[in-house]
Each structure stands twice: as structure tokens, then as C-alpha cells.
Design a protein around this motif. Structure first.
Motif, short mmCIF file in Angstrom:
data_model
loop_
_atom_site.label_atom_id
_atom_site.label_comp_id
_atom_site.label_asym_id
_atom_site.label_seq_id
_atom_site.Cartn_x
_atom_site.Cartn_y
_atom_site.Cartn_z
N PHE A 1 -3.97 1.75 6.83
CA PHE A 1 -2.80 2.54 6.46
C PHE A 1 -3.06 4.03 6.65
O PHE A 1 -2.18 4.78 7.08
N ASP A 2 -4.29 4.48 6.36
CA ASP A 2 -4.63 5.88 6.58
C ASP A 2 -4.42 6.28 8.04
O ASP A 2 -3.91 7.37 8.33
N ASP B 1 -6.92 -7.67 3.38
CA ASP B 1 -7.09 -7.11 2.04
C ASP B 1 -8.22 -6.08 2.01
O ASP B 1 -8.11 -5.04 1.35
N SER C 1 2.31 1.69 -3.43
CA SER C 1 1.29 2.00 -4.45
C SER C 1 0.83 3.45 -4.38
O SER C 1 0.31 3.98 -5.36
N ARG C 2 1.02 4.10 -3.23
CA ARG C 2 0.62 5.50 -3.10
C ARG C 2 1.79 6.47 -3.27
O ARG C 2 1.63 7.68 -3.12
N VAL D 1 0.83 -1.20 0.00
CA VAL D 1 0.00 0.00 0.00
C VAL D 1 0.87 1.25 0.00
O VAL D 1 0.61 2.21 -0.74
N SER E 1 -6.20 -0.47 3.29
CA SER E 1 -6.16 0.94 2.94
C SER E 1 -6.57 1.84 4.10
O SER E 1 -5.91 2.83 4.41
N ARG F 1 5.37 2.53 -7.60
CA ARG F 1 4.00 2.08 -7.86
C ARG F 1 4.01 0.83 -8.74
O ARG F 1 3.21 -0.09 -8.57
#
Length: 481
Positions: free
Chosen positions: A458-459, A451, A416-417, A413, A455, A424
Motif C-alpha cells: 500500500f505504501d 496479510d 485503517s489509515r 488498509v 502495508s 478506522r
């Protein structure tokens, strides 16, 4: 407060509040011995807790199980903004400005869990007078639990079947609904309540309260002594030391911390070092240095106290090389006794990023490959926020060595950001090589849970990482040696 005589005086004071007995005269108050006022407010709040638990039990029976609702969580029918969630042998209700949690240990909801009680008090966004004063005097869950133990030792509660669970005596249980419905909003009702509970600190701030100043000071000293007695207790030390800030000078706090640091090693030791670290200057540094270099052993002690000591000493540039050697010995232990890995490897990695750049790459790599998911997540989020080429490299290298073990998805993650096209692309390649395994049977696998939530998790980590990076920014490296 651990004697039955004082406990009975507290019970009588609370009864007087609930029964709205006229307040004692000023002369009578000035002649009396002090009461442990925090414990008085606590007992009153326990009565009010019982009323809230009874209400919740009725709602469960009438509006959830009684209506045949078989969902483990959802909205409470008829109560806008309230949600319920069953867990284990209990349930919690969360509504506007309040969280009520309880285990179903009796049919009426009369058994109180000390920690669930404290959790509810801390959840209140608009606490009434009793809860507000309790929070001011005992500003922490562990302090409230310790005070409940005092009441139990004074004989107010029977012997519990479970360690943290108890019931109030029947004669007090009968007052719960009245205690909950008390209107203490007027000046007269507030003063009457303060007087019955002998809250001289609060009385001294009210009109014509100067006559209570001597009593108020005596009450503060008594409260300070109680907090000092609990400052060396594992689990209570951090809250007790924080609560002492308004009751003691910096010098007195240093003496209290040094006494704890020089005592038996426990979580209280690390708490005391952290409190010293928050004070200006380097008072107490000799005790912290002895702790780090002579008393702590990586094969024997939990890394918490070493991390606290190393942070204190490195920030003050005290015996840097010797302290680093001691810190690295703790950081390299894997696993720590009682754990599947090293629960502080992420913390040690961040400490190195601030104060020991020459060791940061080693510890960052250990953290990103740790079997402790929280360590991987924390360091991955920090590297994401720093967002420099060396961060992308370390994240990618760790991800390439990872399968779908817990915590690995956070690395993907983070990449990917990233602002880096290459980072990425590497995250996408890893996802293709490690697809989500097919589900087998009912329920969800951990991989499916991770999964679905990675996200959002992670925030949360990124928000914490931004705060850390903002504070540590002047000491962070542009690159790593």
C-alpha cells in the motif's frame, strides 16, 4: 541492419576496439559509408555481458552451490553488497549499481537472454563508455532487443533454441574478458573507440570534431529512420517514439504518430496516442477521434487504446459526450477477453475523476469491486490520498461487500489509515469479521502472503497516488454527484 556484409563490418569494428588497433585516419573515416553505430556498441556490450555472466556462473559454483548453501536467496559470500536469488532455471545477482540475471542454459554461462541483457544495461548506475553510448542511442529494453534481432538476421548468431536466447560466435566469445577489462577512460582511448565504431555523433562533439558534422547528421537521420521503422511495432512503439524526440520536430512526430494510429490497432496505437498527448496543441486529433468513435470496438479491442484516446480527447474537450459514451462502453466490459476482469477499470475510474465527474462514482465502484487486484489497489490508494468523506464512504461500502479475495485487504488498509474515526472503526470491524484463515500444510497461502505484505504494498501505491493527485488536483471533485 539486417544484411551479413554490414554485420561483418560491425564485427570487424568491434574486434579493432577490443584489440586496441590504432584508429583509422580522419580522411579514411570521411570516405567510408556509415555503419549502424548503435548496433556496434550493442555488439561490444554483448561481449562485456558474456564476461559478467561467466563471473556470475563461477560465483554460483564456487561460493553458493559449491559451499553447500541451500537457501534460495541470500548474501554472496565474500562479496559485500551482493545478493543472489535463484528463480526457475536461473539466478540473479544484485550488487552495487548492477543487476545480472541469467538462466542456466549451459555450463559456462555463455548463453545470453536478450531481455536479461537489456535489464542489466538499464540497471547500471555508473555505466562505462560502451554501455553509456548504448543507452544514449537505444534508450529502452525493447529497442535493444530489436537491435539484437537485427544482428541475428545479419547472421552473427546461430539459430536459437529459445526465442530470446543466443550465443556469440566462438571467435567473439574468446574476446569477452578482454572487452570487459578495456580501459576507455582516457581521451585517446575514447577517441579510438569512437572512431572504430564510426560514432560520428560523439566524434563531432570532441575537439576538432567539426569535420565530422556532415557524417554526424547523416548518422542521426539513419538512426531516426530506424526508430521510425520500429515506432509502429507493438512492444517497441513507446520507446521508439520517446527516442525520436531529440531527432525530429514536433510536426514529424505528429506525422509518425498519425500514421501508426491509422494503421492496424495494437498496443502501438495507444503508445502513439500517448505520445501525441504529450505534445502541445491538438495536432492529430482527427485521427484520434476517428479511432475512438469509429474504429475501436469494446468486444474486439483491448481497452488500452481507448483509454489513451479518451484521455487525449477529454483533456482537449473534443466531442465530449460522444467520447464519454465510447469510453463507458469499454469501461463496463467485464471481463475483457483474455483477462479475469477489466484490467483498465482503475484507469477509467481515475479518468472520470478528472474529466467526467457525473460518471466517476459508477466507475470508482466498479474499480473497488474489480476482480483485478491492481485496479482495486490503485483506486483505493487514490481515494486514501484525496481523503474526503465520499472517499471513506465508497471504500467502506466496497469493503463491506468483500471477503478476503485478492485486493480486498488494500481497502481495509486504506480505511485503517484514514483521518476519519468512523473509517478506522469500519476497518477494524471488517478485520474482526474476516480473520486470517489458519494455515494448512507447508508453504504460505496467498492470504498469508497478502496479510504480511499489504502495508508495504500500500505504501508503494500511495506514493504513485500522491503524484497522480498532485497533477490532477485542480480537476478533482469535492464530492460526487
Amino acid at each position: 541492419m539486417r544484411d551479413s556484409k554490414t554485420a561483418r563490418r560491425l564485427e570487424a569494428a568491434v574486434r579493432s576496439v577490443v584489440e586496441e588497433t590504432p584508429a583509422p585516419t580522419t580522411d579514411a573515416l570521411l570516405r567510408e559509408d556509415l555503419l549502424p553505430v548503435a548496433h556496434g556498441w550493442l555488439l561490444l556490450c554483448l561481449l562485456r555481458q558474456l564476461s559478467r555472466q561467466r563471473w556470475m556462473m563461477r560465483m554460483v559454483k564456487e561460493r553458493i552451490t559449491g559451499r553447500g548453501l541451500d537457501e534460495d536467496e541470500g548474501d554472496v559470500p565474500g562479496y559485500a553488497g551482493w545478493k543472489y536469488c535463484f528463480h526457475g532455471i536461473g539466478c540473479y545477482f544484485e550488487g552495487p549499481g548492477e543487476l545480472i540475471d541469467m538462466d542456466f542454459l549451459d555450463e559456462e554461462g555463455a548463453t545470453i537472454d536478450a531481455y536479461f541483457f537489456a535489464q542489466r544495461i538499464l540497471s547500471l548506475t555508473e555505466p562505462a563508455l560502451p554501455e553509456s553510448r548504448l543507452l544514449a542511442l537505444l534508450p529502452g529494453a525493447s529497442l535493444m532487443v530489436d537491435a539484437i534481432d537485427d544482428l541475428r538476421a545479419g547472421g552473427l548468431f546461430g539459430r536459437p533454441e529459445l526465442a530470446n536466447a543466443f550465443r556469440l560466435p566462438p571467435e567473439l566469445e574468446a574476446l569477452a574478458e578482454v572487452a570487459e577489462s578495456l580501459d576507455l577512460s582516457s581521451d585517446e582511448a575514447t577517441t579510438r573507440c569512437l572512431a572504430h565504431l564510426r560514432d560520428f555523433e560523439a566524434l563531432a562533439t570532441r575537439p576538432a570534431g567539426e569535420v565530422f558534422q556532415v557524417k554526424a547528421e547523416a548518422m542521426r537521420r539513419s538512426r531516426r529512420d530506424w526508430l521510425l521503422a520500429h515506432a509502429g511495432t507493438p512492444g517497441s512503439a513507446e520507446e521508439a517514439l520517446a527516442a525520436l524526440q531529440g531527432l525530429s520536430t514536433d510536426e514529424e512526430q505528429v506525422r509518425a504518430c498519425v500514421r501508426i494510429i491509422e494503421g492496424p490497432v495494437s498496443s502501438a496505437t495507444g503508445d502513439a496516442v500517448k505520445r501525441l498527448d504529450a505534445l502541445p496543441g491538438a495536432a492529430g486529433s482527427e485521427a484520434v477521434l476517428r479511432l475512438a468513435l469509429q474504429r475501436l470496438s469494446p468486444s474486439e479491442h483491448h481497452p488500452y487504446s481507448m483509454h489513451a484516446a479518451a484521455k487525449y480527447l477529454l483533456a482537449r474537450d473534443i466531442e465530449r459526450e460522444r467520447v464519454l459514451a465510447a469510453m463507458l462502453a469499454f469501461a463496463r466490459v467485464n471481463p475483457v477477453k483474455g483477462y479475469g476482469g477489466n484490467p483498465f477499470i482503475g484507469d477509467f475510474a481515475l479518468l472520470a475523476l478528472e474529466y467526467a465527474h457525473e460518471h466517476a462514482r459508477e466507475l470508482v465502484r466498479l474499480a473497488l469491486r474489480s476482480s483485478v487486484p491492481a485496479s482495486r489497489q490503485r483506486v483505493a490508494a487514490v481515494l486514501f490520498v484525496i481523503d474526503r468523506p465520499w472517499c471513506h464512504h465508497e471504500l467502506a461500502a466496497a469493503l463491506q461487500e468483500s471477503d478476503r479475495e485478492p485486493g480486498a485487504l488494500m481497502l481495509a488498509v486504506a480505511l485503517s489509515r484514514s483521518q476519519s474515526d468512523l473509517a478506522r472503526a469500519m476497518a477494524s470491524r471488517w478485520h474482526r469479521a474476516h480473520p486470517l484463515p489458519p494455515s494448512e500444510g507447508p508453504g504460505f497461502t496467498w492470504a498469508e502472503v497478502e496479510d504480511a505484505n499489504a502495508s508495504g504494498w500500500f505504501d508503494v501505491e500511495v506514493e504513485k497516488a500522491r503524484e497522480w493527485v498532485a497533477r490532477a488536483a485542480p480537476r478533482l471533485p469535492e464530492t460526487l454527484p
